[in-house]
Scaffold this motif. Structure first.
Motif, short mmCIF file in Angstrom:
data_model
loop_
_atom_site.label_atom_id
_atom_site.label_comp_id
_atom_site.label_asym_id
_atom_site.label_seq_id
_atom_site.Cartn_x
_atom_site.Cartn_y
_atom_site.Cartn_z
N PRO A 50 10.07 15.07 3.35
CA PRO A 50 9.68 16.12 2.40
C PRO A 50 8.46 15.73 1.55
CG PRO A 50 12.06 15.86 2.40
CD PRO A 50 11.51 14.77 3.27
N ASN A 51 8.48 14.57 0.97
CA ASN A 51 7.29 14.06 0.28
C ASN A 51 6.71 12.96 1.16
OD1 ASN A 51 7.40 15.70 -2.04
ND2 ASN A 51 9.06 14.44 -2.83
N LYS A 52 5.55 13.18 1.66
CA LYS A 52 5.04 12.36 2.77
C LYS A 52 4.41 11.07 2.26
CE LYS A 52 4.70 16.57 5.32
NZ LYS A 52 6.02 16.30 5.91
N ILE A 53 5.27 10.23 1.69
CA ILE A 53 4.80 8.97 1.10
C ILE A 53 5.12 7.83 2.06
CG2 ILE A 53 5.03 7.40 -0.87
CD1 ILE A 53 4.29 9.96 -2.05
N GLY A 54 4.10 7.02 2.37
CA GLY A 54 4.28 5.84 3.20
C GLY A 54 4.11 4.59 2.36
N ILE A 55 4.76 3.51 2.81
CA ILE A 55 4.66 2.24 2.08
C ILE A 55 4.60 1.10 3.10
CG2 ILE A 55 7.17 2.21 1.76
CD1 ILE A 55 6.71 0.72 -0.83
N LEU A 81 0.87 -1.17 0.00
CA LEU A 81 0.00 0.00 0.00
C LEU A 81 0.91 1.22 0.00
CD1 LEU A 81 -2.68 -0.98 2.70
CD2 LEU A 81 -2.79 -1.28 0.20
N ILE A 82 0.67 2.11 -0.92
CA ILE A 82 1.46 3.34 -1.03
C ILE A 82 0.50 4.49 -0.76
CG2 ILE A 82 2.89 4.73 -2.60
CD1 ILE A 82 3.36 1.87 -4.02
N TYR A 83 0.83 5.29 0.21
CA TYR A 83 -0.16 6.26 0.69
C TYR A 83 0.48 7.57 1.12
CZ TYR A 83 1.49 3.87 4.92
OH TYR A 83 2.29 3.32 5.89
N TYR A 84 -0.40 8.50 1.41
CA TYR A 84 0.02 9.85 1.80
C TYR A 84 -0.11 9.99 3.32
CZ TYR A 84 -0.02 14.94 2.01
OH TYR A 84 0.25 16.24 2.31
N PHE A 85 0.98 10.37 3.97
CA PHE A 85 0.95 10.60 5.43
C PHE A 85 0.20 11.92 5.68
CE2 PHE A 85 5.12 8.11 5.62
CZ PHE A 85 4.66 7.08 6.43
N ASN A 86 -1.10 11.86 5.58
CA ASN A 86 -1.89 13.11 5.62
C ASN A 86 -1.92 13.77 7.00
OD1 ASN A 86 -3.47 10.96 6.60
ND2 ASN A 86 -5.37 12.03 6.16
N GLN A 87 -1.49 13.03 8.03
CA GLN A 87 -1.51 13.65 9.36
C GLN A 87 -0.11 14.10 9.80
OE1 GLN A 87 -4.13 12.19 12.39
NE2 GLN A 87 -5.18 10.88 10.93
N SER A 88 0.83 14.10 8.88
CA SER A 88 2.15 14.63 9.20
C SER A 88 2.15 16.11 8.89
CB SER A 88 3.21 13.90 8.37
OG SER A 88 4.40 14.65 8.39
N SER A 89 2.51 16.91 9.90
CA SER A 89 2.38 18.37 9.72
C SER A 89 3.73 19.05 9.56
CB SER A 89 1.65 18.96 10.91
OG SER A 89 2.28 18.51 12.08
N LYS A 90 4.81 18.28 9.61
CA LYS A 90 6.12 18.93 9.51
C LYS A 90 7.08 18.08 8.68
CE LYS A 90 7.11 16.95 13.99
NZ LYS A 90 7.30 17.12 15.40
N THR A 91 8.16 18.74 8.25
CA THR A 91 9.21 18.04 7.51
C THR A 91 10.50 18.15 8.32
OG1 THR A 91 8.22 18.53 5.39
CG2 THR A 91 10.57 18.05 5.38
N MET A 92 11.18 17.03 8.50
CA MET A 92 12.45 17.05 9.22
C MET A 92 13.48 16.28 8.40
SD MET A 92 10.75 16.19 12.87
CE MET A 92 12.16 16.31 13.94
N LEU A 93 14.69 16.82 8.34
CA LEU A 93 15.73 16.10 7.58
C LEU A 93 16.56 15.20 8.47
CD1 LEU A 93 16.77 18.77 4.95
CD2 LEU A 93 15.12 16.91 4.77
N LYS A 94 16.55 15.49 9.78
CA LYS A 94 17.16 14.58 10.76
C LYS A 94 16.07 14.21 11.74
CE LYS A 94 21.84 14.42 10.27
NZ LYS A 94 22.69 14.91 11.34
N VAL A 95 15.92 12.93 12.00
CA VAL A 95 14.86 12.49 12.92
C VAL A 95 15.42 11.44 13.88
CG1 VAL A 95 12.96 12.86 11.30
CG2 VAL A 95 14.10 10.66 11.35
N LYS A 96 14.78 11.37 15.05
CA LYS A 96 15.05 10.25 15.96
C LYS A 96 14.01 9.20 15.64
CE LYS A 96 17.13 12.57 19.84
NZ LYS A 96 16.99 13.08 21.19
#
Ligand SMILES: C[S@@+](CC[C@H](N)C(=O)[O-])C[C@H]1O[C@@H](n2cnc3c(N)ncnc32)[C@H](O)[C@@H]1O
Length: 165
Positions: free
Chosen positions: A95-100, A61-76
């Motif tokens: 940056p592009n909120k794609i989930g798989i 399933l390839i989907y849009y993380f529609n409840q992500s409100s921010k972009t981070m380039l470094k994450v924990k």
């Protein structure tokens, strides 16, 4: 080098329904969501595209993380308290909120897919479905960077996030 940046537009082909209502209580991958069921409703105009899919045991399933409100380039990441580049993780705040997610396909009735092992929030917009094909998608010569440092016991506890239906 001529780098062309274009805006791309996608429209959902359906919606993913799951019991997960809260981000922080949702398992972090299908492998930690064993047996948790959901449905994927494909909009009628795309249902012809489901022909022959029922013979596959698993789908991407390839989907849009529609409840992500921010972009981070470094994450924990969820399994470790150390910073990593977002592209070395599966975090939603990208940056592009794609989930798989690779989920089990139990059956298809009309334009509804009955799936299992869902790590996806209820109401998530679906962008695409592809069959999981062992010949193409399974690998044996694998190493997994910082993930290889994490013990299975730790991954099991943190990855499930104590999901209760
Ligand atoms: C670590 S991500 C991994 C998702 C997917 N398996 C992947 O690898 O792209 C899983 C987490 O994303 C969050 N999530 C799921 N659906 C979401 C959505 N629609 N919008 C924002 N966050 C979502 C939940 O907190 C869930 O625990």
């Amino acid at each position: 080098m001529n780098i062309k940046k274009e805006i791309m537009e996608f429209s959902p082909i359906g919606v993913i329904n799951t019991p997960h209502k809260e981000s922080t209580k949702t398992p972090i991958q299908p492998v930690f969501a064993k047996g948790i069921t959901g449905t994927v409703e494909i909009y009628p105009e795309y249902s012809e595209g489901l022909t022959d899919l029922e013979k596959f045991s698993h789908v991407f399933l390839i989907y849009y993380f529609n409840q992500s409100s921010k972009t981070m380039l470094k994450v924990k990441p969820y399994l470790q308290d150390e910073l990593h580049g977002v592209f070395a993780t599966r975090a939603p705040h990208r940056p592009n909120k794609i989930g798989i997610s690779v989920v089990k396909l139990r059956r298809i009735e009309g334009n509804i897919l009955y799936v299992e092992d869902v790590d996806i929030l209820d109401g998530t917009p679906l962008l695409d479905i592809k069959p999981y094909i062992a010949r193409f998608d399974s690998r044996s010569d694998v190493y997994s960077g910082w993930q290889d440092e994490i013990l299975d016991d730790t991954a099991n506890v943190r990855g499930k996030r104590d999901y209760k239906e």
